[in-house]
Design a protein around this motif. Sequence first.
Motif, short mmCIF file in Angstrom:
data_model
loop_
_atom_site.label_atom_id
_atom_site.label_comp_id
_atom_site.label_asym_id
_atom_site.label_seq_id
_atom_site.Cartn_x
_atom_site.Cartn_y
_atom_site.Cartn_z
N ALA A 120 0.74 -1.35 -0.08
CA ALA A 120 0.15 -0.15 -0.08
C ALA A 120 0.84 1.24 0.13
O ALA A 120 0.43 2.32 -0.61
CB ALA A 120 -0.84 -0.02 1.17
N LEU A 121 1.95 1.11 0.80
CA LEU A 121 2.88 2.43 0.83
C LEU A 121 3.21 3.18 -0.35
O LEU A 121 3.59 3.99 -0.41
CB LEU A 121 3.85 2.30 1.75
CG LEU A 121 3.68 2.59 3.37
CD1 LEU A 121 2.27 1.71 3.86
CD2 LEU A 121 4.82 2.29 4.22
N GLU A 122 3.35 2.29 -1.40
CA GLU A 122 3.98 2.75 -2.51
C GLU A 122 3.15 4.01 -3.38
O GLU A 122 3.64 4.81 -4.04
CB GLU A 122 4.05 1.76 -3.77
CG GLU A 122 4.53 2.11 -5.06
CD GLU A 122 4.59 0.91 -6.00
OE1 GLU A 122 4.11 1.10 -7.38
OE2 GLU A 122 5.45 -0.07 -5.89
N LEU A 123 1.90 3.90 -2.90
CA LEU A 123 0.96 5.04 -3.42
C LEU A 123 1.49 6.50 -2.74
O LEU A 123 1.39 7.36 -3.41
CB LEU A 123 -0.43 4.76 -2.96
CG LEU A 123 -1.72 5.84 -3.35
CD1 LEU A 123 -1.98 6.21 -4.58
CD2 LEU A 123 -2.81 5.69 -2.42
N ALA A 130 5.99 -7.86 -2.07
CA ALA A 130 6.15 -9.03 -1.42
C ALA A 130 5.22 -10.15 -1.90
O ALA A 130 4.19 -9.83 -2.32
CB ALA A 130 6.07 -8.87 0.08
N LYS A 131 5.70 -11.22 -1.72
CA LYS A 131 4.85 -12.70 -1.96
C LYS A 131 3.73 -12.73 -0.86
O LYS A 131 3.85 -12.14 0.24
CB LYS A 131 5.90 -13.72 -1.99
CG LYS A 131 6.84 -13.81 -3.20
CD LYS A 131 7.80 -14.84 -3.12
CE LYS A 131 8.92 -14.79 -3.95
NZ LYS A 131 9.89 -15.93 -3.92
N ASN A 132 2.88 -13.62 -1.35
CA ASN A 132 1.96 -14.20 -0.08
C ASN A 132 0.95 -12.82 0.17
O ASN A 132 0.70 -12.54 1.42
CB ASN A 132 2.65 -14.61 0.94
CG ASN A 132 1.69 -15.62 1.61
OD1 ASN A 132 0.53 -16.17 1.25
ND2 ASN A 132 2.00 -16.15 2.77
N SER A 133 0.71 -12.03 -0.85
CA SER A 133 0.08 -10.59 -0.30
C SER A 133 -1.18 -10.61 -0.99
O SER A 133 -1.68 -11.05 -2.17
CB SER A 133 0.61 -9.26 -0.69
OG SER A 133 2.01 -9.48 0.19
N ILE A 134 -2.40 -9.99 -0.37
CA ILE A 134 -3.58 -9.52 -0.86
C ILE A 134 -3.41 -7.95 -1.01
O ILE A 134 -3.23 -7.28 -0.03
CB ILE A 134 -4.79 -10.00 0.01
CG1 ILE A 134 -4.98 -11.44 -0.22
CG2 ILE A 134 -5.91 -9.32 -0.60
CD1 ILE A 134 -6.08 -11.74 0.64
N LEU A 135 -3.55 -7.44 -2.07
CA LEU A 135 -3.63 -5.84 -2.44
C LEU A 135 -5.01 -5.68 -3.01
O LEU A 135 -5.44 -6.11 -3.94
CB LEU A 135 -2.71 -5.69 -3.51
CG LEU A 135 -2.44 -4.11 -4.02
CD1 LEU A 135 -2.07 -3.31 -2.63
CD2 LEU A 135 -1.61 -3.82 -4.92
N ARG A 165 -5.50 2.27 -0.94
CA ARG A 165 -4.88 0.98 -1.09
C ARG A 165 -4.78 0.40 0.18
O ARG A 165 -4.54 0.98 1.23
CB ARG A 165 -3.33 1.20 -1.63
CG ARG A 165 -3.56 1.42 -3.21
CD ARG A 165 -2.02 1.08 -3.78
NE ARG A 165 -1.79 1.38 -5.18
CZ ARG A 165 -0.70 1.09 -5.87
NH1 ARG A 165 0.28 0.75 -5.20
NH2 ARG A 165 -0.66 1.50 -7.10
N THR A 166 -4.83 -1.00 0.29
CA THR A 166 -4.72 -1.50 1.46
C THR A 166 -4.10 -2.89 1.24
O THR A 166 -4.08 -3.51 -0.07
CB THR A 166 -5.89 -1.94 2.36
OG1 THR A 166 -6.91 -2.62 1.20
CG2 THR A 166 -6.55 -0.59 2.63
N HIS A 167 -3.10 -3.61 2.04
CA HIS A 167 -2.57 -4.76 1.86
C HIS A 167 -2.58 -5.67 3.08
O HIS A 167 -2.59 -5.03 4.00
CB HIS A 167 -1.25 -4.43 1.19
CG HIS A 167 -0.21 -4.19 2.26
ND1 HIS A 167 0.42 -3.02 2.42
CD2 HIS A 167 0.47 -5.11 2.99
CE1 HIS A 167 1.24 -2.93 3.47
NE2 HIS A 167 1.36 -3.92 3.98
N VAL A 168 -2.75 -6.85 2.79
CA VAL A 168 -2.51 -7.65 3.97
C VAL A 168 -1.33 -8.92 3.34
O VAL A 168 -1.25 -9.41 2.44
CB VAL A 168 -3.74 -8.66 4.40
CG1 VAL A 168 -3.46 -9.61 5.42
CG2 VAL A 168 -4.70 -7.48 4.69
N GLY A 207 -0.95 -2.81 5.86
CA GLY A 207 -0.89 -1.47 5.41
C GLY A 207 -1.98 -0.71 4.72
O GLY A 207 -2.92 -1.58 4.21
N ALA A 208 -2.23 0.48 5.08
CA ALA A 208 -3.25 1.24 4.29
C ALA A 208 -2.75 2.76 3.81
O ALA A 208 -1.90 3.38 4.49
CB ALA A 208 -4.46 1.42 5.17
#
Length: 358
Positions: free
Chosen positions: A137-140, A165-170, A181-184, A223-224
């Motif tokens: 998310a932080l790339e935004l 990173a691998k193993n992520s939901i964006l 944007r949010t990621h887990v 992250g958000a």
Amino acid sequence: GIGTPILASPTDFTASVIDFSISLTRLTPWSCAIFIAAASTGANAAQVYEQDGFGINVGGRVEARGQYQSEDVHKTNDISRARLHIKVTQDIGKDVDAVGYLEQEYNASGENILPKHMYVGFATENNEIYYGQTDGALELTTDYTDIMNTYGGDGNIKPLTADRAKNSILAISHLGDLTLRTHVNFGGEDGKVLFHEDAHVDSKTGKFVPESTLKQTIDTGYGAAASYEIGAGFGLTGAYAIETYDIGKDSTDGIVGIKWDSESIYLSGIGYDGSDKGDDFKGYETAARFKATNEISFVATYTMLDKDSATENVEHSAIEMNYNFTPNFVTYAAYQEVLNDGTGNTANNAMLGAKLTF
């Protein structure tokens, strides 16, 4: 508009995919990359196929770069690279597309093939969700100041899972002038080597001690981020991310930023405050771009990082000149001054390059 399909029918396409998948087992990764790049020249722009709601797009870039480093005994090194990506979409109804995306990077030595992205998900006009190796998310937010072809964008210490990173939901949402944007991340990757001891013979006992390494493993990452275009060329952004480990302290990163963009001038700045596995830091980065003509532009950045473990602040400044022959072909020259590496040492770097995007 939709380009002319390379294949005459879905039946022909399926047969060709089967033939290609069999042939693929006999190709090297570089040969596959060349095949994809060649295919992209056979259709309009980067679209190589579209029919009955199924589409294939190919793109990438080839970038020749030479870098001088004052601290490198070789002085000048070839750090050229190429990136190739393929995006596959399928209309599954109700204005929803299934999306698959793969991007790989090749370096100058030809030995390393580095995956940049690999994910599958769903997309509508305003919303997207993906799983795999995705951006964080932080790339935004960090994109506000990460505007150079060469240096810059290196002050903030983002957690690994907040970057790529691998193993992520964006998940991405576009709500008018607001982007979210949010990621887990579900963990599993190595975080940091906390302790390493080479194999040796203990001087007191005379016994052999095998090599021992203690590494953190990432448990989770969240992250958000949000970016809002408020009008008159101004934009505001904010983001926060946290990363946890099986052992040791967490990593966090909070960022706020502002930008102003006119036809010829771009100004931006971000401030950050966080902790790198218990090592607290704070700092800021500023960036400016001046478009002198349609072809020539100048970019400058300044970065400051105050980290608890460093004896002094880390400070970098850089300037870059770009000449755009076309929107797809740019040449650049840049100079970076390491004013302080955190220990009182200085250095300088320079880079020349040319980038062709397709």
